[in-house]
Design a protein around this motif. Structure first.
Motif, mmCIF file in Angstrom:
data_model
loop_
_atom_site.group_PDB
_atom_site.id
_atom_site.type_symbol
_atom_site.label_atom_id
_atom_site.label_comp_id
_atom_site.label_asym_id
_atom_site.label_seq_id
_atom_site.Cartn_x
_atom_site.Cartn_y
_atom_site.Cartn_z
ATOM 1 N N THR A 22 22.864 -57.735 -33.633
ATOM 2 C CA THR A 22 23.090 -57.499 -32.202
ATOM 3 C C THR A 22 22.098 -56.536 -31.578
ATOM 4 O O THR A 22 22.086 -56.389 -30.352
ATOM 5 C CB THR A 22 24.514 -56.959 -31.967
ATOM 6 O OG1 THR A 22 24.691 -55.754 -32.724
ATOM 7 C CG2 THR A 22 25.566 -57.973 -32.385
ATOM 8 N N VAL A 23 21.293 -55.853 -32.385
ATOM 9 C CA VAL A 23 20.388 -54.824 -31.841
ATOM 10 C C VAL A 23 18.949 -55.155 -32.203
ATOM 11 O O VAL A 23 18.579 -55.154 -33.378
ATOM 12 C CB VAL A 23 20.752 -53.427 -32.373
ATOM 13 C CG1 VAL A 23 19.793 -52.378 -31.794
ATOM 14 C CG2 VAL A 23 22.195 -53.073 -32.041
ATOM 15 N N ARG A 24 18.120 -55.433 -31.183
ATOM 16 C CA ARG A 24 16.681 -55.630 -31.385
ATOM 17 C C ARG A 24 15.881 -54.922 -30.296
ATOM 18 O O ARG A 24 14.762 -55.309 -29.984
ATOM 19 C CB ARG A 24 16.332 -57.131 -31.370
ATOM 20 C CG ARG A 24 17.112 -57.990 -32.360
ATOM 21 C CD ARG A 24 16.375 -58.222 -33.632
ATOM 22 N NE ARG A 24 17.165 -59.099 -34.507
ATOM 23 C CZ ARG A 24 16.905 -60.377 -34.741
ATOM 24 N NH1 ARG A 24 15.838 -60.938 -34.200
ATOM 25 N NH2 ARG A 24 17.688 -61.093 -35.536
ATOM 26 N N ALA A 25 16.467 -53.911 -29.710
ATOM 27 C CA ALA A 25 15.770 -53.117 -28.694
ATOM 28 C C ALA A 25 16.092 -51.650 -28.937
ATOM 29 O O ALA A 25 17.130 -51.309 -29.490
ATOM 30 C CB ALA A 25 16.207 -53.533 -27.292
ATOM 31 N N GLY A 26 15.183 -50.782 -28.531
ATOM 32 C CA GLY A 26 15.364 -49.363 -28.778
ATOM 33 C C GLY A 26 15.113 -48.980 -30.224
ATOM 34 O O GLY A 26 15.552 -47.920 -30.680
ATOM 35 N N LEU A 27 14.397 -49.829 -30.966
ATOM 36 C CA LEU A 27 14.149 -49.586 -32.387
ATOM 37 C C LEU A 27 13.109 -48.488 -32.584
ATOM 38 O O LEU A 27 12.294 -48.204 -31.707
ATOM 39 C CB LEU A 27 13.661 -50.871 -33.059
ATOM 40 C CG LEU A 27 14.518 -52.127 -32.873
ATOM 41 C CD1 LEU A 27 13.874 -53.311 -33.560
ATOM 42 C CD2 LEU A 27 15.933 -51.902 -33.392
ATOM 43 N N ARG A 28 13.124 -47.893 -33.780
ATOM 44 C CA ARG A 28 12.124 -46.900 -34.169
ATOM 45 C C ARG A 28 11.631 -47.238 -35.562
ATOM 46 O O ARG A 28 12.387 -47.780 -36.378
ATOM 47 C CB ARG A 28 12.708 -45.484 -34.117
ATOM 48 C CG ARG A 28 13.125 -45.093 -32.697
ATOM 49 C CD ARG A 28 13.685 -43.697 -32.603
ATOM 50 N NE ARG A 28 13.974 -43.346 -31.227
ATOM 51 C CZ ARG A 28 13.103 -42.859 -30.354
ATOM 52 N NH1 ARG A 28 11.851 -42.649 -30.743
ATOM 53 N NH2 ARG A 28 13.432 -42.575 -29.120
ATOM 54 N N ALA A 29 10.359 -46.939 -35.841
ATOM 55 C CA ALA A 29 9.808 -47.370 -37.127
ATOM 56 C C ALA A 29 8.593 -46.539 -37.510
ATOM 57 O O ALA A 29 7.968 -45.877 -36.672
ATOM 58 C CB ALA A 29 9.437 -48.849 -37.082
ATOM 59 N N ALA A 30 8.257 -46.590 -38.810
ATOM 60 C CA ALA A 30 7.048 -45.967 -39.338
ATOM 61 C C ALA A 30 6.670 -46.662 -40.639
ATOM 62 O O ALA A 30 7.497 -47.336 -41.275
ATOM 63 C CB ALA A 30 7.263 -44.466 -39.575
ATOM 64 N N LEU A 31 5.403 -46.512 -41.047
ATOM 65 C CA LEU A 31 4.913 -47.008 -42.328
ATOM 66 C C LEU A 31 4.526 -45.812 -43.199
ATOM 67 O O LEU A 31 3.985 -44.817 -42.701
ATOM 68 C CB LEU A 31 3.697 -47.909 -42.120
ATOM 69 C CG LEU A 31 3.923 -49.185 -41.306
ATOM 70 C CD1 LEU A 31 2.600 -49.914 -41.091
ATOM 71 C CD2 LEU A 31 4.925 -50.106 -41.987
ATOM 72 N N ARG A 32 4.800 -45.913 -44.517
ATOM 73 C CA ARG A 32 4.425 -44.854 -45.447
ATOM 74 C C ARG A 32 3.831 -45.473 -46.711
ATOM 75 O O ARG A 32 4.056 -46.651 -47.015
ATOM 76 C CB ARG A 32 5.649 -44.005 -45.846
ATOM 77 C CG ARG A 32 6.303 -43.271 -44.713
ATOM 78 C CD ARG A 32 7.122 -42.076 -45.207
ATOM 79 N NE ARG A 32 8.100 -42.412 -46.213
ATOM 80 C CZ ARG A 32 9.353 -42.794 -45.964
ATOM 81 N NH1 ARG A 32 9.756 -42.897 -44.709
ATOM 82 N NH2 ARG A 32 10.191 -43.065 -46.942
ATOM 83 N N TYR A 33 3.110 -44.636 -47.435
ATOM 84 C CA TYR A 33 2.620 -45.047 -48.753
ATOM 85 C C TYR A 33 2.747 -43.853 -49.696
ATOM 86 O O TYR A 33 2.349 -42.729 -49.363
ATOM 87 C CB TYR A 33 1.160 -45.505 -48.701
ATOM 88 C CG TYR A 33 0.653 -45.964 -50.052
ATOM 89 C CD1 TYR A 33 1.048 -47.186 -50.582
ATOM 90 C CD2 TYR A 33 -0.209 -45.153 -50.805
ATOM 91 C CE1 TYR A 33 0.606 -47.604 -51.830
ATOM 92 C CE2 TYR A 33 -0.659 -45.568 -52.049
ATOM 93 C CZ TYR A 33 -0.238 -46.799 -52.560
ATOM 94 O OH TYR A 33 -0.668 -47.203 -53.804
ATOM 95 N N ALA A 34 3.351 -44.107 -50.875
ATOM 96 C CA ALA A 34 3.533 -43.085 -51.906
ATOM 97 C C ALA A 34 2.606 -43.396 -53.081
ATOM 98 O O ALA A 34 2.652 -44.502 -53.642
ATOM 99 C CB ALA A 34 4.985 -43.056 -52.370
ATOM 100 N N ASP A 35 1.763 -42.436 -53.447
ATOM 101 C CA ASP A 35 0.790 -42.598 -54.531
ATOM 102 C C ASP A 35 1.225 -41.751 -55.726
ATOM 103 O O ASP A 35 1.435 -40.537 -55.597
ATOM 104 C CB ASP A 35 -0.590 -42.166 -54.043
ATOM 105 C CG ASP A 35 -1.648 -42.324 -55.122
ATOM 106 O OD1 ASP A 35 -1.542 -43.291 -55.903
ATOM 107 O OD2 ASP A 35 -2.566 -41.476 -55.177
ATOM 108 N N ALA A 36 1.377 -42.415 -56.877
ATOM 109 C CA ALA A 36 1.779 -41.728 -58.108
ATOM 110 C C ALA A 36 0.585 -41.586 -59.048
ATOM 111 O O ALA A 36 -0.195 -42.529 -59.225
ATOM 112 C CB ALA A 36 2.905 -42.490 -58.790
ATOM 113 N N ASP A 37 0.472 -40.410 -59.657
ATOM 114 C CA ASP A 37 -0.561 -40.212 -60.689
ATOM 115 C C ASP A 37 -0.130 -40.836 -62.004
ATOM 116 O O ASP A 37 -0.950 -41.327 -62.790
ATOM 117 C CB ASP A 37 -0.830 -38.720 -60.885
ATOM 118 C CG ASP A 37 -1.431 -38.084 -59.642
ATOM 119 O OD1 ASP A 37 -2.110 -38.806 -58.888
ATOM 120 O OD2 ASP A 37 -1.192 -36.886 -59.410
ATOM 121 N N SER A 38 1.180 -40.820 -62.246
ATOM 122 C CA SER A 38 1.786 -41.440 -63.427
ATOM 123 C C SER A 38 3.223 -41.771 -63.085
ATOM 124 O O SER A 38 3.735 -41.351 -62.025
ATOM 125 C CB SER A 38 1.718 -40.481 -64.631
ATOM 126 O OG SER A 38 2.414 -39.270 -64.340
#
Length: 642
Positions: free
Chosen positions: A174-190
């Motif tokens: 029912t909700v497709r307006a007023g959305l909020r978002a972001a992209l992230r990337y996590a880098d692991a050494d091990s």
């Protein structure tokens, strides 16, 4: 990714949706997704058609440098969300567990719920080893049904492309307006050791930047940017105000009311209206008509910070996705001389109720009070009136007054800047319900018999001093008749009446009384509507003309001494004028003032400017008209242009 048709973009302003592919700005700027429309989309790891990707340049953890370096973007269709990444990372840390301690990308999304709340989700995207193993898409540790993910090796790293259904998020139904978002990337050494996290923005929920779909981008380009408004609304609510079950976002930007939604006006247009208000103090959504869709409840202040009127306006959304007013009422009057503030109470349901009741009041002196009456709505309840509250109920097509409680008239506390005492005869008592001694049943029965009204009840019934005998009279509105009788009037044996200048009894909206002419006797003030047909050129539709009529008892007869048009409404477009009062040499001078227009402009207004009285009414003063303010003084028989 490859698809059968490319996306061409055209920036359309005002009510037309924006189809242009915009590269979101860096940092915490809105992350506008690419509208993939109805094109056939294949998730294949090829990013040639994504256009410019957004750099993840906000460091959440560790120290970002050349490794990792990440760019990404979001796309959507009616059924799915798409995410693309270009990742420069010299080492991919991966196990079959696909855990948070490994290299992974994240799509964060938040849906508005309730009043100011948000429901957040993190979609974890795990690339497989290119050419060796498949990746995974997870929410809350579980694989997302129907999700797809493909990676492709490139020099210095890999590309990642994924898609998943909107149905992965419960709120998306029912909700497709007023959305909020972001992209992230996590880098692991091990495994188990994430050393660096970079993103398009920090935070979660409300703190995330906006993710604007098509109509919301049109709103940004066509109104917010064009008018130089802040991109942050002063008020915002999410709810179902139109169409199917999908919710719309209703917001106030600057002085504009806006409505957008994924299916509102086809999801490609937005609605906006200039509220012409100094400030908006309340924005709520409430189903007051029982149709399963919420009405928009606005409280706005018209004027300036030192002197204003506060008004409640209840808007319902029509089948054409255009709001129209179903209820308006003045709630507050504030000037340097004092303030009067009514209280508002809403009751939801099939027969929704609106209650206006007395509230805070101080400063004004009833003997010198001369503030204007609103021309197109009922006035705020005044403390020296005997009305404690009024209740309005939805009847299926409009809100009608269904109840009224009385009180003992109150005296307001004088302000430090109160005006000088009234000079001349004392004012008549404020209108109040008749006592048993004032009912005069025999005279009333005579009127009923003469006019054939039988047992019908009057719509308005009060007593005050309107005639020359010095005693109070009873004033009734029976149908369209204004009826006056009293113990000292015509020796208490008869009555007088005059039919008000409207077509039907329901066209009388409000009746009150106060001394306008300065003789200590109250005049009867009627606020109503006349319905007239337009010309054939305009389609022969009905125009609502809001009017104010003033009546005085002269020589034991009810006589009309003034009439004016104060508003005009046609198919949702309105011109709203005003009538004010100024202290004159004796009594009050009536002042007609140009008001404001809603919907119409000088070019689109379909009627010629009236410069002379028509149908016994002084002309409506237009915001762009040539007449300016017009003042009328009482000459002993009627109010004439001064």
């Amino acid at each position: 990714m490859s698809r059968s048709t490319g996306i061409s973009g055209v920036a359309k302003v005002l009510l037309v949706a924006c189809l242009v592919l915009l590269a979101p700005a860096a940092g915490a700027a809105p992350l506008d997704p690419v509208d993939l429309g109805k094109s056939k989309v294949r998730v294949d790891g090829m990013l040639r058609e994504w256009g410019r990707l957004v750099k993840l340049q906000t460091t959440i953890k560790g120290r970002a440098g050349k490794d990792p370096r990440v760019r990404g973007n979001i796309g959507y269709t009616a059924s799915r969300i798409f995410v693309a990444f270009k990742i420069y990372d010299s080492k991919l840390v991966r196990t079959k567990s696909f855990g948070r301690g490994e290299d992974h990308a994240v799509f964060s999304i938040a849906f508005p719920v309730g009043k100011g709340g948000y429901k957040s989700y993190d979609v974890l995207l795990f690339a497989g080893e290119p050419g060796k193993s498949s990746g995974a898409v997870k929410i809350g540790g579980r694989t997302v049904p129907g999700a797809k993910i493909v990676e492709m090796a490139m020099e210095g790293g890999y590309t990642l492309e994924a898609s998943f259904p909107w149905s992965a998020f419960r709120e998306a139904k029912t909700v497709r307006a007023g959305l909020r978002a972001a992209l992230r990337y996590a880098d692991a050494d091990s495994v188990g050791s994430v050393s660096t996290i970079i993103a398009t923005a920090r935070g979660a929920g409300r703190a995330l930047p906006a993710m604007r779909l098509e109509a919301e981008r049109a709103l940004k380009l066509g109104l917010i940017d064009k008018e130089g408004l802040s991109g942050k609304p002063s008020h915002q609510r999410s709810g179902n105000v139109s169409g199917d079950a999908m919710k719309e976002v209703v917001a106030v930007y600057g002085g504009y009311l806006t409505i957008v939604g994924p299916r509102f006006r086809g999801g490609k247009q937005f609605y906006f209206s200039d509220l012409r208000a100094h400030a908006v103090t309340r924005l709520d959504l409430a189903d007051l008509t029982g149709d399963g869709r919420a009405e928009v409840v606005l409280q706005k202040r018209v004027g300036n910070a030192d002197a204003y009127r506060e008004v409640v306006d209840v808007l319902s959304i029509g089948k054409d996705d255009t709001p129209f007013s179903v209820f308006t009422h003045e709630l507050a009057i504030v000037t340097k001389d004092g303030e009067i503030r009514n209280q508002l109470k809403l009751e939801r349901g099939k027969r929704g109720k609106i209650e206006i009741s007395q509230g805070k009041a101080e400063g004004f002196d009833p003997g010198t009070y001369s503030e204007p009456l609103p021309g197109n709505m009922e006035s705020a309840l005044l403390p020296w009136q005997t009305i404690a509250s009024r209740t309005y109920e939805w009847t299926g097509s409009k809100f009608e007054k269904t109840g009224e409680k009385t009180q003992e008239a109150r005296v307001t506390k004088p302000s430090k800047t109160a005006r000088a005492p009234r000079v001349g005869p004392p004012p008549p008592p404020p209108p109040r319900p008749p006592s048993p001694d004032e009912l005069l049943d025999r005279v009333y029965a005579l009127y009923r018999k003469d006019r054939g009204v039988q047992k019908k009840k009057p719509r308005f019934d009060f007593v005050t001093d309107v005639a020359a005998d010095g005693k109070t009279e009873r004033v009734l509105i029976h149908g369209k008749d204004i009826v006056v009788f009293g113990k000292g009037f015509l020796k208490g044996t008869s009555y007088t009446f005059l039919t008000a200048g409207v077509k039907d009894a329901e066209d009388i909206a409000d009746v009150t009384a106060r001394d306008l002419t300065g003789d200590g006797k109250a005049e009867i003030i009627v606020r109503g509507v006349r319905h007239t047909k337009t010309s054939e050129e305009l389609g022969g539709v009905t125009v609502d003309r809001h009017i104010i009529l003033v009546y005085k008892v002269i020589n034991d007869r009810v006589t009309r001494i003034f009439g004016a048009e104060t508003g005009r409404v046609l198919e949702g477009n309105r011109v709203i004028g005003a009538m004010g009062f100024k202290r004159g040499k004796k009594g009050l001078v009536l002042e007609l003032r140009p008001g404001r227009a809603i919907g119409w402009t000088k070019k689109s207004y379909p009627f010629p400017e009236d410069k002379q009285p028509a149908g016994g009414l002084e002309p409506l003063l237009l915001p762009w008209g040539t007449l300016g303010i017009r003042r009328y003084a009482f000459d002993g028989t009627a109010y004439k242009l001064d």
